[in-house]
Design a protein around this motif. Structure first.
Motif, PDB file in Angstrom:
ATOM      1  N   ALA A  22       0.757  -1.150  -0.020  1.00  0.00           N
ATOM      2  CA  ALA A  22      -0.030  -0.087  -0.095  1.00  0.00           C
ATOM      3  C   ALA A  22       0.852   1.122   0.032  1.00  0.00           C
ATOM      4  O   ALA A  22       0.583   2.015  -0.659  1.00  0.00           O
ATOM      5  CB  ALA A  22      -0.949   0.030   1.191  1.00  0.00           C
ATOM      6  N   ASP A  23       1.930   1.078   0.618  1.00  0.00           N
ATOM      7  CA  ASP A  23       2.800   2.311   0.640  1.00  0.00           C
ATOM      8  C   ASP A  23       3.591   2.670  -0.637  1.00  0.00           C
ATOM      9  O   ASP A  23       3.704   3.803  -1.062  1.00  0.00           O
ATOM     10  CB  ASP A  23       4.022   2.086   2.082  1.00  0.00           C
ATOM     11  N   GLU A  24       3.931   1.302  -1.158  1.00  0.00           N
ATOM     12  CA  GLU A  24       4.876   1.640  -2.601  1.00  0.00           C
ATOM     13  C   GLU A  24       3.753   1.606  -3.603  1.00  0.00           C
ATOM     14  O   GLU A  24       4.222   2.476  -4.548  1.00  0.00           O
ATOM     15  CB  GLU A  24       5.533   0.324  -2.644  1.00  0.00           C
ATOM     16  N   LEU A  25       2.622   1.332  -3.688  1.00  0.00           N
ATOM     17  CA  LEU A  25       1.790   1.266  -5.016  1.00  0.00           C
ATOM     18  C   LEU A  25       0.488   2.175  -4.696  1.00  0.00           C
ATOM     19  O   LEU A  25      -0.130   2.486  -5.676  1.00  0.00           O
ATOM     20  CB  LEU A  25       1.372  -0.087  -5.309  1.00  0.00           C
ATOM     21  N   GLY A  26       0.437   2.385  -3.463  1.00  0.00           N
ATOM     22  CA  GLY A  26      -0.644   3.245  -3.223  1.00  0.00           C
ATOM     23  C   GLY A  26      -2.163   2.548  -2.775  1.00  0.00           C
ATOM     24  O   GLY A  26      -2.383   1.547  -3.644  1.00  0.00           O
ATOM     25  N   ALA A  27      -2.634   2.373  -1.638  1.00  0.00           N
ATOM     26  CA  ALA A  27      -3.867   1.665  -1.087  1.00  0.00           C
ATOM     27  C   ALA A  27      -5.008   1.607  -2.169  1.00  0.00           C
ATOM     28  O   ALA A  27      -5.689   0.573  -2.475  1.00  0.00           O
ATOM     29  CB  ALA A  27      -3.997   1.788   0.249  1.00  0.00           C
ATOM     30  N   ALA A  28      -5.251   2.813  -2.744  1.00  0.00           N
ATOM     31  CA  ALA A  28      -6.417   2.978  -3.542  1.00  0.00           C
ATOM     32  C   ALA A  28      -6.197   2.339  -4.731  1.00  0.00           C
ATOM     33  O   ALA A  28      -7.338   1.786  -5.276  1.00  0.00           O
ATOM     34  CB  ALA A  28      -6.541   4.401  -3.994  1.00  0.00           C
ATOM     35  N   SER A  29      -5.105   1.841  -4.941  1.00  0.00           N
ATOM     36  CA  SER A  29      -4.874   0.989  -6.239  1.00  0.00           C
ATOM     37  C   SER A  29      -5.539  -0.480  -6.337  1.00  0.00           C
ATOM     38  O   SER A  29      -5.839  -0.759  -7.431  1.00  0.00           O
ATOM     39  CB  SER A  29      -3.556   0.964  -6.888  1.00  0.00           C
ATOM     40  N   PHE A  30      -5.495  -0.945  -5.157  1.00  0.00           N
ATOM     41  CA  PHE A  30      -6.310  -2.182  -4.937  1.00  0.00           C
ATOM     42  C   PHE A  30      -7.231  -2.323  -3.752  1.00  0.00           C
ATOM     43  O   PHE A  30      -7.564  -3.059  -3.388  1.00  0.00           O
ATOM     44  CB  PHE A  30      -5.104  -3.437  -4.567  1.00  0.00           C
ATOM     45  N   GLU A  31      -7.742  -1.202  -3.404  1.00  0.00           N
ATOM     46  CA  GLU A  31      -8.800  -0.804  -2.425  1.00  0.00           C
ATOM     47  C   GLU A  31      -8.411  -1.593  -1.018  1.00  0.00           C
ATOM     48  O   GLU A  31      -9.124  -2.338  -0.529  1.00  0.00           O
ATOM     49  CB  GLU A  31     -10.008  -1.380  -3.146  1.00  0.00           C
ATOM     50  N   LEU A  32      -7.419  -1.391  -0.482  1.00  0.00           N
ATOM     51  CA  LEU A  32      -6.979  -2.119   0.851  1.00  0.00           C
ATOM     52  C   LEU A  32      -8.053  -1.514   1.838  1.00  0.00           C
ATOM     53  O   LEU A  32      -7.611  -0.316   1.999  1.00  0.00           O
ATOM     54  CB  LEU A  32      -5.617  -1.759   1.170  1.00  0.00           C
ATOM     55  N   GLU A  33      -8.669  -2.058   2.670  1.00  0.00           N
ATOM     56  CA  GLU A  33      -9.502  -1.677   3.662  1.00  0.00           C
ATOM     57  C   GLU A  33      -9.012  -2.481   4.920  1.00  0.00           C
ATOM     58  O   GLU A  33      -9.553  -3.624   4.936  1.00  0.00           O
ATOM     59  CB  GLU A  33     -10.993  -1.906   3.252  1.00  0.00           C
ATOM     60  N   PRO A  34      -8.573  -2.113   5.876  1.00  0.00           N
ATOM     61  CA  PRO A  34      -8.329  -2.508   7.219  1.00  0.00           C
ATOM     62  C   PRO A  34      -9.562  -2.536   8.117  1.00  0.00           C
ATOM     63  O   PRO A  34      -9.371  -2.027   9.285  1.00  0.00           O
ATOM     64  CB  PRO A  34      -7.056  -1.864   7.562  1.00  0.00           C
ATOM     65  N   LYS A  35     -10.520  -3.191   7.681  1.00  0.00           N
ATOM     66  CA  LYS A  35     -11.863  -3.042   8.400  1.00  0.00           C
ATOM     67  C   LYS A  35     -12.060  -3.748   9.449  1.00  0.00           C
ATOM     68  O   LYS A  35     -12.665  -3.744  10.414  1.00  0.00           O
ATOM     69  CB  LYS A  35     -12.916  -3.593   7.359  1.00  0.00           C
ATOM     70  N   GLY A  36     -10.880  -4.920   9.670  1.00  0.00           N
ATOM     71  CA  GLY A  36     -11.063  -5.786  10.949  1.00  0.00           C
ATOM     72  C   GLY A  36     -12.166  -6.706  10.637  1.00  0.00           C
ATOM     73  O   GLY A  36     -13.051  -6.853   9.852  1.00  0.00           O
ATOM     74  N   GLY A  37     -12.257  -7.970  11.390  1.00  0.00           N
ATOM     75  CA  GLY A  37     -12.925  -8.981  11.314  1.00  0.00           C
ATOM     76  C   GLY A  37     -13.710  -9.165  12.713  1.00  0.00           C
ATOM     77  O   GLY A  37     -12.986  -8.942  13.713  1.00  0.00           O
ATOM     78  N   LEU A  38     -14.786  -9.958  12.797  1.00  0.00           N
ATOM     79  CA  LEU A  38     -15.753  -9.922  13.830  1.00  0.00           C
ATOM     80  C   LEU A  38     -16.085 -11.415  13.535  1.00  0.00           C
ATOM     81  O   LEU A  38     -16.909 -11.587  12.847  1.00  0.00           O
ATOM     82  CB  LEU A  38     -16.771  -8.985  14.217  1.00  0.00           C
ATOM     83  N   VAL A  39     -15.799 -12.290  14.622  1.00  0.00           N
ATOM     84  CA  VAL A  39     -16.051 -13.766  14.580  1.00  0.00           C
ATOM     85  C   VAL A  39     -17.255 -13.811  15.888  1.00  0.00           C
ATOM     86  O   VAL A  39     -16.721 -13.414  16.892  1.00  0.00           O
ATOM     87  CB  VAL A  39     -14.883 -14.667  14.787  1.00  0.00           C
ATOM     88  N   VAL A  40     -18.357 -14.470  15.495  1.00  0.00           N
ATOM     89  CA  VAL A  40     -19.363 -14.480  16.531  1.00  0.00           C
ATOM     90  C   VAL A  40     -19.783 -15.999  16.820  1.00  0.00           C
ATOM     91  O   VAL A  40     -19.630 -16.806  15.942  1.00  0.00           O
ATOM     92  CB  VAL A  40     -20.568 -13.699  16.101  1.00  0.00           C
ATOM     93  N   ALA A  41     -20.050 -16.184  17.990  1.00  0.00           N
ATOM     94  CA  ALA A  41     -20.921 -17.288  18.536  1.00  0.00           C
ATOM     95  C   ALA A  41     -22.014 -17.543  18.599  1.00  0.00           C
ATOM     96  O   ALA A  41     -22.504 -16.405  19.232  1.00  0.00           O
ATOM     97  CB  ALA A  41     -19.553 -17.906  19.519  1.00  0.00           C
ATOM     98  N   SER A  42     -22.784 -18.569  18.327  1.00  0.00           N
ATOM     99  CA  SER A  42     -24.439 -18.447  18.719  1.00  0.00           C
ATOM    100  C   SER A  42     -24.646 -19.162  19.842  1.00  0.00           C
ATOM    101  O   SER A  42     -25.825 -18.870  20.339  1.00  0.00           O
ATOM    102  CB  SER A  42     -25.067 -19.207  17.519  1.00  0.00           C
ATOM    103  N   THR A  43     -23.816 -19.728  20.583  1.00  0.00           N
ATOM    104  CA  THR A  43     -23.989 -20.354  21.972  1.00  0.00           C
ATOM    105  C   THR A  43     -22.898 -19.958  22.843  1.00  0.00           C
ATOM    106  O   THR A  43     -21.909 -19.754  22.662  1.00  0.00           O
ATOM    107  CB  THR A  43     -24.218 -22.065  21.568  1.00  0.00           C
TER     108      THR A  43
END
Length: 386
Positions: free
Chosen positions: A71-92
């Protein structure tokens, strides 16, 4: 050193990018356009959250850092890097306890994990009654075809060349070493090393190079909704997704995965089944995935699906990619078998392949630290047919 990379998906493009950055003479060969195979059928996941501590997680942690470097070398926008994070959920409650134990093992391996007791605080539109989950702030997403194109474009800027052709066979020297490839059109491309980055077709390309590897297709479906205002903030999935990724069952498995895109559409997955290269649409899989997603995010019941797509993950029996030189065919280096993690693992795979080619560490990738990925762990005899 002359290097031919077979495959212009995310992994092949990353191999070309790193090898060209190291000053090697690189030619990328693919029978189709950049990212047209498995790469175009993926969600663009860059995940740590779904990986047990061990060889794949080690590669994923390096790759996560290298995506930031790209992202620093090529530009994050060039491949749409999104550091959105993940949320893993449990049902029980039982599932939440197991998820907590899994996350604790990951934390000891260096992954950032955050226990979440009130998942609605992170995802306001998620279904009520979920007992909790784990937040993984390092999880990210890229647009997979843009990512492959950006890496390959950067490789070309560093001197690499591209060729549209199908590799038919290896050229060999007096002692059986690989000295290049011959295309289906009869063209010869001399090389000191040939990188098998053919994704789901890595087994077949390996056979043509005299170095077959056990890479098989595993079909998966992804659903795409109409564009919406931002409704899903993270990559959200149920805890059973991790078990499905690790399963070797041939039958259909589904687990709920939901995430938004920059364009407003919502992607819904994930299914896995071993049906060879059968591309048949299966409405039952679509129905099951949609139902699971609606249980997790009830607002989806009133949302239109605009399309579905399907593709093949390159599956290895031990769920680890094959990365490194093949002992049966001097000059062949494998970089395939990443299953559903190829996009996320591409930069580290490219760096590790380059380190093997150079005979020394490169961009944090040290061959001595990734011996569990070498192809000699399960070799198929020459002439064997899968």
């Amino acid at each position: 050193m002359k290097v031919v990379v077979v495959g212009a998906g995310a992994v092949g493009a990353a191999c070309a990018f790193h090898a060209a950055s190291a000053g090697l003479d690189v030619t990328v060969v693919d029978r189709g356009p950049v990212g047209a195979g498995t790469t175009s059928r993926g969600e663009g996941n860059v995940l740590l959250s779904d990986k047990e501590p061990g060889p794949e997680l080690d590669l994923a942690r390096l790759s996560r850092a290298l995506w930031d470097e790209a992202a620093d070398e090529l530009g994050a926008a060039s491949f749409e890097l999104e550091p959105k994070g993940g949320l893993v959920v449990a049902s029980t409650g039982e599932g939440l306890a197991a998820l907590g134990e899994f996350a604790a093992r990951q934390a000891r391996a260096g992954v950032r994990v955050e226990r979440v007791d009130h998942v609605q605080e992170l995802e306001p539109h998620i279904a009520p009654g979920i007992p909790g989950g784990v937040h993984y702030p390092q999880d990210a997403q890229v647009q997979p075809v843009l990512a492959a194109a950006a890496l390959l474009r950067a490789a070309v800027e560093r001197g690499a060349r591209t060729r549209t052709a199908e590799v038919a066979a290896a050229m060999t020297g007096r002692n059986g070493e690989v000295t290049g490839v011959r295309t289906a059109a009869g063209e010869t491309l001399p090389a000191d090393a040939v990188v098998n980055a053919a994704g789901t077709w890595g087994g077949e390309v390996g056979r043509r190079l005299g170095a077959p590897v056990d890479v098989l297709p595993r079909r998966g479906f992804v659903l795409v909704t109409e564009p919406l205002p931002p409704m899903v903030r993270h990559k959200v999935y149920s805890a059973d997704y991790v078990a499905n990724v690790a399963s070797s069952d041939a039958g259909l498995e589904t687990s709920c995965v939901v995430e938004g895109t920059r364009g407003g559409t919502i992607l819904i997955g994930a299914s896995r089944e071993r049906v060879g290269f059968d591309t048949t649409m299966n409405p039952a899989v679509v129905t099951r995935l949609a139902a699971q997603a609606c249980r997790l995010f009830p607002f989806l019941r009133n949302t239109h699906l605009i399309r579905t797509y399907r593709g093949f993950r390159p599956y290895c029996p031990d769920h680890l990619p094959v990365v490194g030189p093949d002992p049966r065919a001097s000059g062949v280096v494998h970089a395939c078998g990443h299953e559903g993690a190829g996009i996320g693992l591409a930069p580290a795979t490219g760096a590790l392949v380059t380190a093997h080619l150079l005979g020394r560490p490169w961009r944090g990738a040290d061959p001595a630290a990734h011996t569990a990925l070498l192809p000699d762990r399960f070799l198929i005899p020459k002439g064997a047919v899968r």
